[in-house]
Design a protein around this motif. Structure first.
Motif, PDB file in Angstrom:
ATOM      1  N   HIS A   1      78.025  60.847  12.702  1.00  0.00           N
ATOM      2  CA  HIS A   1      78.073  61.669  11.347  1.00  0.00           C
ATOM      3  C   HIS A   1      76.958  62.232  11.331  1.00  0.00           C
ATOM      4  CE1 HIS A   1      80.003  61.957   7.774  1.00  0.00           C
ATOM      5  NE2 HIS A   1      78.171  61.598   7.512  1.00  0.00           N
TER       6      HIS A   1
ATOM      7  N   VAL B   1      74.672  65.234   9.206  1.00  0.00           N
ATOM      8  CA  VAL B   1      74.517  66.139   7.932  1.00  0.00           C
ATOM      9  C   VAL B   1      73.933  66.653   8.048  1.00  0.00           C
ATOM     10  CG1 VAL B   1      74.878  65.704   5.118  1.00  0.00           C
ATOM     11  CG2 VAL B   1      75.898  63.969   6.303  1.00  0.00           C
TER      12      VAL B   1
ATOM     13  N   THR C   1      75.571  57.009  12.756  1.00  0.00           N
ATOM     14  CA  THR C   1      76.389  56.843  14.316  1.00  0.00           C
ATOM     15  C   THR C   1      77.386  55.233  13.427  1.00  0.00           C
ATOM     16  OG1 THR C   1      75.152  55.091  15.529  1.00  0.00           O
ATOM     17  CG2 THR C   1      74.960  57.177  15.930  1.00  0.00           C
TER      18      THR C   1
ATOM     19  N   GLN D   1      83.524  53.966   9.544  1.00  0.00           N
ATOM     20  CA  GLN D   1      83.058  56.084   9.098  1.00  0.00           C
ATOM     21  C   GLN D   1      83.485  55.977   7.779  1.00  0.00           C
ATOM     22  OE1 GLN D   1      84.503  58.876   8.428  1.00  0.00           O
ATOM     23  NE2 GLN D   1      82.792  59.816   8.097  1.00  0.00           N
TER      24      GLN D   1
ATOM     25  N   GLN E   1      82.351  56.363   3.723  1.00  0.00           N
ATOM     26  CA  GLN E   1      82.525  57.145   2.904  1.00  0.00           C
ATOM     27  C   GLN E   1      82.890  56.481   1.291  1.00  0.00           C
ATOM     28  OE1 GLN E   1      82.351  60.125   2.857  1.00  0.00           O
ATOM     29  NE2 GLN E   1      82.280  60.436   5.240  1.00  0.00           N
TER      30      GLN E   1
ATOM     31  N   VAL F   1      78.727  68.751   6.707  1.00  0.00           N
ATOM     32  CA  VAL F   1      78.647  67.903   7.807  1.00  0.00           C
ATOM     33  C   VAL F   1      79.776  67.689   9.196  1.00  0.00           C
ATOM     34  CG1 VAL F   1      79.959  65.585   8.397  1.00  0.00           C
ATOM     35  CG2 VAL F   1      78.955  66.355   5.574  1.00  0.00           C
TER      36      VAL F   1
ATOM     37  N   ASP G   1      81.367  65.956  12.358  1.00  0.00           N
ATOM     38  CA  ASP G   1      81.462  64.697  13.137  1.00  0.00           C
ATOM     39  C   ASP G   1      82.020  64.445  13.991  1.00  0.00           C
ATOM     40  OD1 ASP G   1      80.964  63.138  10.459  1.00  0.00           O
ATOM     41  OD2 ASP G   1      83.225  63.283   9.737  1.00  0.00           O
TER      42      ASP G   1
END
Length: 134
Positions: free
Chosen positions: A33, A35, A92, A99, A103, A124, A126
């Motif tokens: 992930h 960002v 990670t 994941q 959130q 983002v 992923d």
């Protein structure tokens, strides 16, 4: 004396390499992930300190994020490098399911609440690793 110094240097070098290798091995390729944050006022040092403090608190308290990296862009030296963002976060997770739980976790939601007024844009990316654990 030279033997002692040489031996000490070799031991320190090996310990440093082992530590570095351990950190590399902590990277979980299952789910990554990434960002990117663009701040409303990137030159405002108080805003930067506030975001950094919120990021650090979030990473200390997240139950799901494994690898945790926060960076700032180096000065781009090639046209293909985008250095327009203010901060980069790389996390990670053991799986896409973890994941998804991240959130909704309190640490992540609190980070957003504390910091969302500081950024003007967030992007983002992923990815699942090609050789992710099955």
């Amino acid at each position: 004396m030279k033997k002692i110094l040489c031996s000490t240097f070799i031991v320190l070098l090996l310990v440093g390499c082992a530590k570095e290798q351990k950190e590399v091995n902590n990277f979980d390729p299952s789910f990554v992930h990434v960002v990117y944050f663009w701040l409303k006022d990137p030159g405002n040092m108080e805003d930067r300190k506030a975001l950094e403090a919120s990021l650090e608190k979030f990473m200390r308290t997240s139950r799901y994020a494994k690898t945790q990296f926060v960076g700032i862009p180096p000065k781009a030296t090639r046209e293909v490098v985008d250095d327009s963002f203010a901060y980069n976060l790389v996390l990670t997770f053991a799986s896409a399911e973890e994941q998804e739980m991240y959130q909704k976790e309190e640490a992540h939601l609190l980070f957003i609440k504390e910091s969302e007024d500081l950024w003007e844009r967030v992007v983002v990316y992923d990815a699942n690793g090609l050789k992710a654990k099955q």
